[in-house]
Design a protein around this motif. Structure first.
Motif, PDB file in Angstrom:
ATOM      1  N   ILE A 288       0.872  -1.001  -0.021  1.00 58.84           N
ATOM      2  CA  ILE A 288       0.169   0.037   0.216  1.00 58.84           C
ATOM      3  C   ILE A 288       0.830   1.331   0.019  1.00 58.84           C
ATOM      4  O   ILE A 288       1.517   1.554   1.047  1.00 58.84           O
ATOM      5  CB  ILE A 288      -0.803  -0.045   1.339  1.00 58.84           C
ATOM      6  CG1 ILE A 288      -1.914  -1.333   1.333  1.00 58.84           C
ATOM      7  CG2 ILE A 288      -1.802   1.194   1.260  1.00 58.84           C
ATOM      8  CD1 ILE A 288      -2.851  -1.159   2.291  1.00 58.84           C
TER       9      ILE A 288
ATOM     10  N   GLY B 109      -2.070  13.885   1.007  1.00 59.86           N
ATOM     11  CA  GLY B 109      -3.572  13.722   1.492  1.00 59.86           C
ATOM     12  C   GLY B 109      -4.066  14.822   2.350  1.00 59.86           C
ATOM     13  O   GLY B 109      -3.505  15.306   2.981  1.00 59.86           O
TER      14      GLY B 109
ATOM     15  N   SER C  35     -11.002   8.228   7.157  1.00 57.77           N
ATOM     16  CA  SER C  35     -10.008   7.963   6.293  1.00 57.77           C
ATOM     17  C   SER C  35      -9.821   6.462   5.840  1.00 57.77           C
ATOM     18  O   SER C  35      -9.293   6.123   4.901  1.00 57.77           O
ATOM     19  CB  SER C  35      -8.761   8.763   6.840  1.00 57.77           C
ATOM     20  OG  SER C  35      -7.712   8.609   5.972  1.00 57.77           O
TER      21      SER C  35
ATOM     22  N   ARG D  34     -11.785   4.217   6.057  1.00 62.50           N
ATOM     23  CA  ARG D  34     -12.735   3.528   5.038  1.00 62.50           C
ATOM     24  C   ARG D  34     -12.426   3.914   3.709  1.00 62.50           C
ATOM     25  O   ARG D  34     -12.518   3.058   2.834  1.00 62.50           O
ATOM     26  CB  ARG D  34     -14.217   3.840   5.776  1.00 62.50           C
ATOM     27  CG  ARG D  34     -14.701   3.428   6.861  1.00 62.50           C
ATOM     28  CD  ARG D  34     -16.052   3.809   7.613  1.00 62.50           C
ATOM     29  NE  ARG D  34     -16.583   2.912   8.518  1.00 62.50           N
ATOM     30  CZ  ARG D  34     -17.657   3.357   9.161  1.00 62.50           C
ATOM     31  NH1 ARG D  34     -18.359   4.473   8.626  1.00 62.50           N
ATOM     32  NH2 ARG D  34     -17.949   2.722  10.244  1.00 62.50           N
ATOM     33  N   SER D  35     -12.019   4.978   3.658  1.00 59.78           N
ATOM     34  CA  SER D  35     -11.546   5.681   2.014  1.00 59.78           C
ATOM     35  C   SER D  35     -10.584   4.787   1.639  1.00 59.78           C
ATOM     36  O   SER D  35     -10.578   4.325   0.392  1.00 59.78           O
ATOM     37  CB  SER D  35     -11.569   7.210   2.197  1.00 59.78           C
ATOM     38  OG  SER D  35     -11.012   7.480   0.807  1.00 59.78           O
ATOM     39  N   ALA D  36      -9.602   4.510   2.547  1.00 66.32           N
ATOM     40  CA  ALA D  36      -8.428   3.846   1.767  1.00 66.32           C
ATOM     41  C   ALA D  36      -8.768   2.419   1.871  1.00 66.32           C
ATOM     42  O   ALA D  36      -8.209   1.738   0.642  1.00 66.32           O
ATOM     43  CB  ALA D  36      -7.252   3.790   3.049  1.00 66.32           C
TER      44      ALA D  36
ATOM     45  N   ASN E 174     -11.588   1.284   0.455  1.00 62.92           N
ATOM     46  CA  ASN E 174     -12.388   1.221  -0.755  1.00 62.92           C
ATOM     47  C   ASN E 174     -11.251   1.429  -1.904  1.00 62.92           C
ATOM     48  O   ASN E 174     -11.559   0.913  -3.196  1.00 62.92           O
ATOM     49  CB  ASN E 174     -13.458   2.293  -0.838  1.00 62.92           C
ATOM     50  CG  ASN E 174     -14.554   2.114   0.198  1.00 62.92           C
ATOM     51  OD1 ASN E 174     -14.661   0.965   0.514  1.00 62.92           O
ATOM     52  ND2 ASN E 174     -15.237   3.078   0.645  1.00 62.92           N
ATOM     53  N   THR E 175     -10.504   2.170  -1.690  1.00 64.97           N
ATOM     54  CA  THR E 175      -9.501   2.728  -2.733  1.00 64.97           C
ATOM     55  C   THR E 175      -8.374   1.307  -2.958  1.00 64.97           C
ATOM     56  O   THR E 175      -8.108   1.037  -4.221  1.00 64.97           O
ATOM     57  CB  THR E 175      -8.275   3.646  -2.470  1.00 64.97           C
ATOM     58  OG1 THR E 175      -9.202   4.866  -2.075  1.00 64.97           O
ATOM     59  CG2 THR E 175      -7.417   4.163  -3.410  1.00 64.97           C
ATOM     60  N   HIS E 176      -8.156   0.608  -1.918  1.00 61.36           N
ATOM     61  CA  HIS E 176      -7.244  -0.719  -2.154  1.00 61.36           C
ATOM     62  C   HIS E 176      -7.957  -1.788  -1.976  1.00 61.36           C
ATOM     63  O   HIS E 176      -7.386  -2.864  -1.561  1.00 61.36           O
ATOM     64  CB  HIS E 176      -6.299  -0.427  -1.117  1.00 61.36           C
ATOM     65  CG  HIS E 176      -5.159   0.818  -1.219  1.00 61.36           C
ATOM     66  ND1 HIS E 176      -4.431   1.056  -2.154  1.00 61.36           N
ATOM     67  CD2 HIS E 176      -5.156   1.727  -0.327  1.00 61.36           C
ATOM     68  CE1 HIS E 176      -3.796   1.968  -1.909  1.00 61.36           C
ATOM     69  NE2 HIS E 176      -4.457   2.672  -0.875  1.00 61.36           N
ATOM     70  N   LYS E 177      -9.473  -1.888  -2.261  1.00 66.64           N
ATOM     71  CA  LYS E 177     -10.025  -3.185  -2.268  1.00 66.64           C
ATOM     72  C   LYS E 177      -9.646  -4.266  -3.104  1.00 66.64           C
ATOM     73  O   LYS E 177      -9.372  -5.334  -2.494  1.00 66.64           O
ATOM     74  CB  LYS E 177     -11.576  -2.808  -2.573  1.00 66.64           C
ATOM     75  CG  LYS E 177     -12.485  -3.935  -2.502  1.00 66.64           C
ATOM     76  CD  LYS E 177     -13.819  -3.548  -2.896  1.00 66.64           C
ATOM     77  CE  LYS E 177     -14.703  -2.471  -1.933  1.00 66.64           C
ATOM     78  NZ  LYS E 177     -15.855  -2.213  -2.491  1.00 66.64           N
ATOM     79  N   GLU E 178      -9.036  -4.113  -4.280  1.00 65.37           N
ATOM     80  CA  GLU E 178      -8.490  -5.129  -5.182  1.00 65.37           C
ATOM     81  C   GLU E 178      -7.477  -5.669  -4.438  1.00 65.37           C
ATOM     82  O   GLU E 178      -7.020  -6.862  -4.771  1.00 65.37           O
ATOM     83  CB  GLU E 178      -8.448  -4.491  -6.540  1.00 65.37           C
ATOM     84  CG  GLU E 178      -9.785  -4.072  -7.249  1.00 65.37           C
ATOM     85  CD  GLU E 178      -9.384  -3.595  -8.524  1.00 65.37           C
ATOM     86  OE1 GLU E 178      -8.169  -3.611  -9.013  1.00 65.37           O
ATOM     87  OE2 GLU E 178     -10.250  -3.336  -9.452  1.00 65.37           O
ATOM     88  N   THR E 179      -6.503  -4.889  -3.957  1.00 64.03           N
ATOM     89  CA  THR E 179      -5.171  -5.215  -3.427  1.00 64.03           C
ATOM     90  C   THR E 179      -5.553  -6.090  -2.197  1.00 64.03           C
ATOM     91  O   THR E 179      -4.715  -7.146  -1.885  1.00 64.03           O
ATOM     92  CB  THR E 179      -4.334  -3.881  -3.084  1.00 64.03           C
ATOM     93  OG1 THR E 179      -4.112  -3.075  -4.052  1.00 64.03           O
ATOM     94  CG2 THR E 179      -3.157  -4.669  -2.363  1.00 64.03           C
TER      95      THR E 179
END
Length: 308
Positions: free
Chosen positions: A15, A22, A201, A203-205, A207-212
């Motif tokens: 990550i 940010g 923050s 929860r946003s992270a 969602n951003t790295h859901k595939e990882t």
């Protein structure tokens, strides 16, 4: 707690981490800045209240109420002589009449004479002012000490009164304590707001790295390993933002302290921070970082359980 913060380098690359890139570090910086100001105010009010209470708790005032000036002067001298002989008393001071008039003049206002010049109200000449004796005791003035003083001066003046000096500014002490708790309440509210920002923050992270996260799960990664990645990132952001907020907040407190010292008021000058208070303020960014780490871990672990 350190095991949650120390992560191997190959795991950290999963990550990407930025430095003040940010909004999170700047939000934390603002929160810590406000928290430092609120904590500084609360600690200053606490120390001011304690200092004033300590200074006045061992002081008392004797009022000699008598309309006859000659008799009042004699009673004052006899009472002062009796008080000086008591082991309870450390210092006795009879206030001069001029000083008493200066104390009461602002409450009576001012009048103007025929030439238009302002002068002290003529009521001062008509009102039989009491004599005042300022006492410094060897220990705090409790009810037993005050009763002992009353019994000692009663034979010399039946109308004499003994009042603790702390009671004269009790409303001021109450106001200082109220401001103290308001400041500490603001610190608690800002801590809650910081936790809310960390939750958003995290929860946003996620969602951003859901595939990882999905790939890590397929490779056998655990929820604990994934949560440590996010909490480390948020902890670093909180630490950098906290240091920035601490520096700005400390600068404002020092600037206000210099301006308050220049005023010369006794109550205002008592609003100072001791080294212990500065130590508490310096720990605020560390506490903010720990709060961010715990909040991030709880948020991420809860979200991962819902995903799987």
């Amino acid at each position: 707690m350190l095991s949650l913060f120390v992560i191997p380098g190959h795991d950290r690359r999963l990550i990407p981490e930025g430095r003040l890139s940010g909004p999170m570090p700047w939000v934390i910086a603002i929160m810590i800045f406000l928290m430092v100001l609120a904590a500084g105010a609360g600690l200053a009010f606490t120390e001011a209240g304690n200092n004033i209470s300590d200074q006045l708790s061992s002081r008392a005032t004797v009022q000699i109420i008598e309309a006859n000036p000659a008799l009042k002067a004699q009673q004052t001298e006899d009472t002062a002589a009796r008080l000086r002989g008591m082991a309870l008393i450390d210092e006795v001071r009879i206030l001069p009449p001029k000083e008493i008039e200066e104390l009461i003049a602002p409450w009576l206002g001012q009048t103007e004479n025929q030439t238009g010049n302002a002068q002290a109200g003529s009521l001062l000449e008509d009102i039989p002012l009491p004599s005042l004796i300022d006492l410094t005791l060897v220990r705090p003035a409790g009810e037993d000490e005050l009763e002992q003083l009353r019994a000692a001066i009663r034979p010399f003046s039946a109308n004499a009164r003994v009042e603790p000096s702390s009671g004269l500014i009790a409303p001021v002490i109450g106001l200082v304590k109220s401001l103290q708790w308001i400041a500490f309440g603001l610190v608690a509210l800002l801590a809650m707001a910081t936790s809310a920002a960390v939750i958003i923050s995290a929860r946003s992270a996620l969602n951003t790295h859901k595939e990882t996260i999905s790939v890590i799960h397929l490779l056998g990664g655990t929820d604990g390993q994934i949560s440590r990645l996010f909490q480390r990132r948020i902890a670093l952001d909180a630490l950098l933002g906290g240091i920035l907020g601490l520096l700005c907040g400390a600068a404002i407190i020092l600037l206000l302290g210099m301006q308050l010292s220049a005023l010369g008021s006794g109550l205002v000058q008592s609003l100072r921070l001791s080294w212990f208070s500065w130590l508490i303020i310096a720990v605020i960014p560390i506490l903010g970082m720990l709060l961010a780490m715990v909040t991030a871990r709880m948020t991420v672990m809860g979200a991962l359980k819902k995903i799987l």
